[in-house]
Design an enzyme around this catalytic site. Sequence first.
Site, PDB file in Angstrom:
ATOM      1  N   SER A 101      -8.763   1.606  -2.089  1.00 45.20           N
ATOM      2  CA  SER A 101      -8.954   2.489  -3.236  1.00 45.20           C
ATOM      3  C   SER A 101      -8.046   3.706  -3.124  1.00 45.20           C
ATOM      4  CB  SER A 101     -10.416   2.950  -3.334  1.00 45.20           C
ATOM      5  OG  SER A 101     -10.739   3.857  -2.295  1.00 45.20           O
ATOM      6  N   ARG A 109       1.700   8.272  -6.967  1.00 45.86           N
ATOM      7  CA  ARG A 109       2.520   9.073  -6.055  1.00 45.86           C
ATOM      8  C   ARG A 109       2.764   8.362  -4.733  1.00 45.86           C
ATOM      9  NH1 ARG A 109       4.638  13.737  -8.697  1.00 45.86           N
ATOM     10  NH2 ARG A 109       3.219  14.093 -10.443  1.00 45.86           N
ATOM     11  N   GLY A 110       2.488   7.062  -4.687  1.00 46.91           N
ATOM     12  CA  GLY A 110       2.825   6.295  -3.495  1.00 46.91           C
ATOM     13  C   GLY A 110       1.722   6.144  -2.471  1.00 46.91           C
ATOM     14  N   THR A 113       1.011   2.322  -2.036  1.00 46.99           N
ATOM     15  CA  THR A 113       2.161   1.674  -1.403  1.00 46.99           C
ATOM     16  C   THR A 113       2.246   2.034   0.073  1.00 46.99           C
ATOM     17  OG1 THR A 113       3.397   1.627  -3.484  1.00 46.99           O
ATOM     18  CG2 THR A 113       4.676   1.457  -1.453  1.00 46.99           C
ATOM     19  N   TYR A 141      -1.344  -6.493  -6.987  1.00 47.49           N
ATOM     20  CA  TYR A 141      -0.952  -6.946  -5.654  1.00 47.49           C
ATOM     21  C   TYR A 141       0.260  -7.859  -5.611  1.00 47.49           C
ATOM     22  CZ  TYR A 141      -4.961  -4.592  -3.759  1.00 47.49           C
ATOM     23  OH  TYR A 141      -5.848  -3.618  -3.380  1.00 47.49           O
ATOM     24  N   PHE A 427     -15.336 -10.413   0.028  1.00 46.80           N
ATOM     25  CA  PHE A 427     -15.346  -9.449   1.130  1.00 46.80           C
ATOM     26  C   PHE A 427     -14.710  -8.132   0.695  1.00 46.80           C
ATOM     27  CE2 PHE A 427     -11.761 -12.366   1.547  1.00 46.80           C
ATOM     28  CZ  PHE A 427     -10.668 -11.517   1.609  1.00 46.80           C
TER      29      PHE A 427
END
Length: 427
Positions: A101, A109-110, A113, A141, A427
């Site tokens: 999350s 803003r990365g 990533t 994803y 999961f």
Amino acid sequence: MTSEARDGATRSATGPRVLRPDEWDEWYDTLVRAFGGVPETTEERELWRALTPFPRSLGVWEENGGGSGDGGCVGTAGAFDFRLTVPGGASVPTAGVTMVSVRATHRRRGVLTSMMRRQLDDVRAWGEPLAALTASEPDIYGRFGYAAATFGLHAEIDTSRVRLSVPAGTDDVRLRYVDPAATLDMCEAVYARTVPERAGMLARRPGWERLALLDPESGRSGASPLQCVLAERDGEVVGYARFRVRPEWTDRGHNGQVLLQDLTGLDHMSEAALWRFLFGIDLTTTLKVRGRPMDEAWQHLVSDIRRCELRVRDSLYVRLVDVGAALEARTYQTPVDVVLDVEDAFCPWNSGRWRLSGDAKGAVCGRTSDAADLALSVRELGAAYLGGVSLGALGAAGRVRELRQGALAEAAVGFGAVAAPWLPHGF
């Protein structure tokens, strides 16, 4: 238990670091907020804390936050230590990506990533050739190399109109109601025996069996507490079903629903006996099932498939972290000898040409300078890896390029699987 949010930050944030036990409450609160902020029961929260893999969990913290003050946790990610069944029956170490999350005030803003970068680097260092996740927002994803590899079948069956024909031997199976908690070990033993038989299944680590018994009243939506029946033959437990019943009455009479949670049998007869039981529960007219195997046999036992209202939903997303090791870990339906030109921008160590040679007994896969037969990205390999998505279909979609005539058809058959891959629980 995967959540996603697009990246970003309104203030400067530190890079991802390993979660400390004393930070868990704030870290988990960040995750719960990303799911809408609805509080969980104490039992649920305590179980997820017990299952949290602290050395494999990451947090991003706002500068000067560190768990207190005006900053605090703005991003979360974890990776369970799983073993995933692959075609051929091998149980392969797999990072079960979860609890992802980003705080809504810190998007684009990365942050995400940076967590995905650190996580995949860690997975590679741990020597795990695969990563997998369930996605609440599938479009996120793909840029990190994940692709849908298994699908689940949903159905809403009109049991007042649909009849079930069962195979010979079904009447030899006896069913009895049992207490779900008291018979948990028996059910887990049955489940464990089925894990090697179908790609996509997870070997449950200690503690994971407790998830099946979570039964908060707030989550029942008017249904009964969890119920369980065991299937037995000659004194041996050969299957089980866990379910709830939601009573409903109209002016015309009963209209109750059976809500299936999970069903596992060691053979076709025990499975058929359990399905027949669910079809025939008194005062019910509907059986609702979610996330079942795409090729489950009950579909061929019903009298009217249209009244089962089938729907398909994506389930497990797979990412090859080590292309060579992952392709060697599974077997192939028919002999394959193919050179794959793989593109992997996010994990460049996978990019390049790989020669895969394998059959039903095993495989080898290594770097090569030979001319490529097929060109594809790591996403296509992830989609096809468990045998549930055809390389031929991906080729028809323009996502796999055939460089040697006939190579695509050969590889598509080899990568297939006799049984549809299936993820038994999230999961």
